[in-house]
Design an enzyme around this catalytic site. Structure first.
Site, PDB file in Angstrom:
ATOM      1  N   SER A 122      -5.564   3.843   2.028  1.00  0.00           N
ATOM      2  CA  SER A 122      -6.135   5.125   1.601  1.00  0.00           C
ATOM      3  C   SER A 122      -7.437   5.012   0.814  1.00  0.00           C
ATOM      4  O   SER A 122      -8.156   5.990   0.702  1.00  0.00           O
ATOM      5  CB  SER A 122      -5.115   5.914   0.786  1.00  0.00           C
ATOM      6  OG  SER A 122      -4.904   5.312  -0.472  1.00  0.00           O
ATOM      7  N   LYS A 157      -6.097   6.345  -6.625  1.00  0.00           N
ATOM      8  CA  LYS A 157      -6.899   7.359  -5.914  1.00  0.00           C
ATOM      9  C   LYS A 157      -8.122   7.713  -6.756  1.00  0.00           C
ATOM     10  O   LYS A 157      -8.187   7.425  -7.941  1.00  0.00           O
ATOM     11  CB  LYS A 157      -6.094   8.652  -5.687  1.00  0.00           C
ATOM     12  CG  LYS A 157      -4.782   8.483  -4.961  1.00  0.00           C
ATOM     13  CD  LYS A 157      -4.953   8.201  -3.505  1.00  0.00           C
ATOM     14  CE  LYS A 157      -3.577   8.086  -2.855  1.00  0.00           C
ATOM     15  NZ  LYS A 157      -3.641   7.550  -1.527  1.00  0.00           N
TER      16      LYS A 157
END
Length: 167
Positions: free
Chosen positions: A35, A78
């Site tokens: 990701s 993230k």
């Protein structure tokens, strides 16, 4: 006698490194998943500064590590897109904050998804993976509470070809 001294020195050096990590609030972590590509690859090792937000809060663009209990207890990494009070919207992959489109040079693998505008609540963050086409993030499970933030991912440390700042 010389071999024993070298072994002792190696152990003392390892102990010193561990003490420095603890004193500076550095925590190692290994990335699992795609990701955050291309900035952080799967299986890459990073250092997390667990003291980074003791006297401050995450800013837009910071890469944070946080506890994530929604799918399985684990730590996620993230990028912060929205901070408390921000209105975040996504139109066919283009992210806007408070009505203004943001530049995202770190996104190489985008997607065309759209998300309705949401306002980031107090003590929370809206986070997205840099690899938007392959990321489980706030678009799926919502905001990250500030109480779940572990620290700021600051540097890649392994493999040697990837050593460097994560900013």
């Amino acid at each position: 006698m010389r071999l024993r001294s070298a072994a002792n020195l190696a152990w003392q050096l390892a102990l010193l490194v561990l003490i420095l990590y603890a004193a500076l609030g550095l925590r190692p972590g290994q990335i699992s998943g795609f990701s955050m590509e291309p900035r952080i690859d799967s299986e890459e090792y990073i250092l997390i500064n667990a003291l980074a937000y003791w006297h401050g809060t995450p800013a837009r663009g910071d890469i944070i590590a946080f506890r994530h209990e929604r799918s399985a207890p684990s730590v996620y990494v993230k990028r912060v897109i929205g901070v408390p009070g921000d209105r975040v919207s996504i139109d066919r992959g283009v992210v806007s904050i408070n009505g203004a489109t943001i530049a995202e040079p770190y996104v190489r693998f985008g997607d065309r998804r759209s998300e309705a505008a949401v306002t980031v609540p107090a003590m929370s963050y809206y986070v997205l993976g840099d690899n938007r086409a392959n990321s489980d993030d706030s678009r799926v499970w919502g905001f990250v509470p500030s109480s779940d933030v572990i620290g700021r991912a600051i540097v890649a440390v392994w493999p040697p070809s990837h050593v460097g700042s994560l900013r």
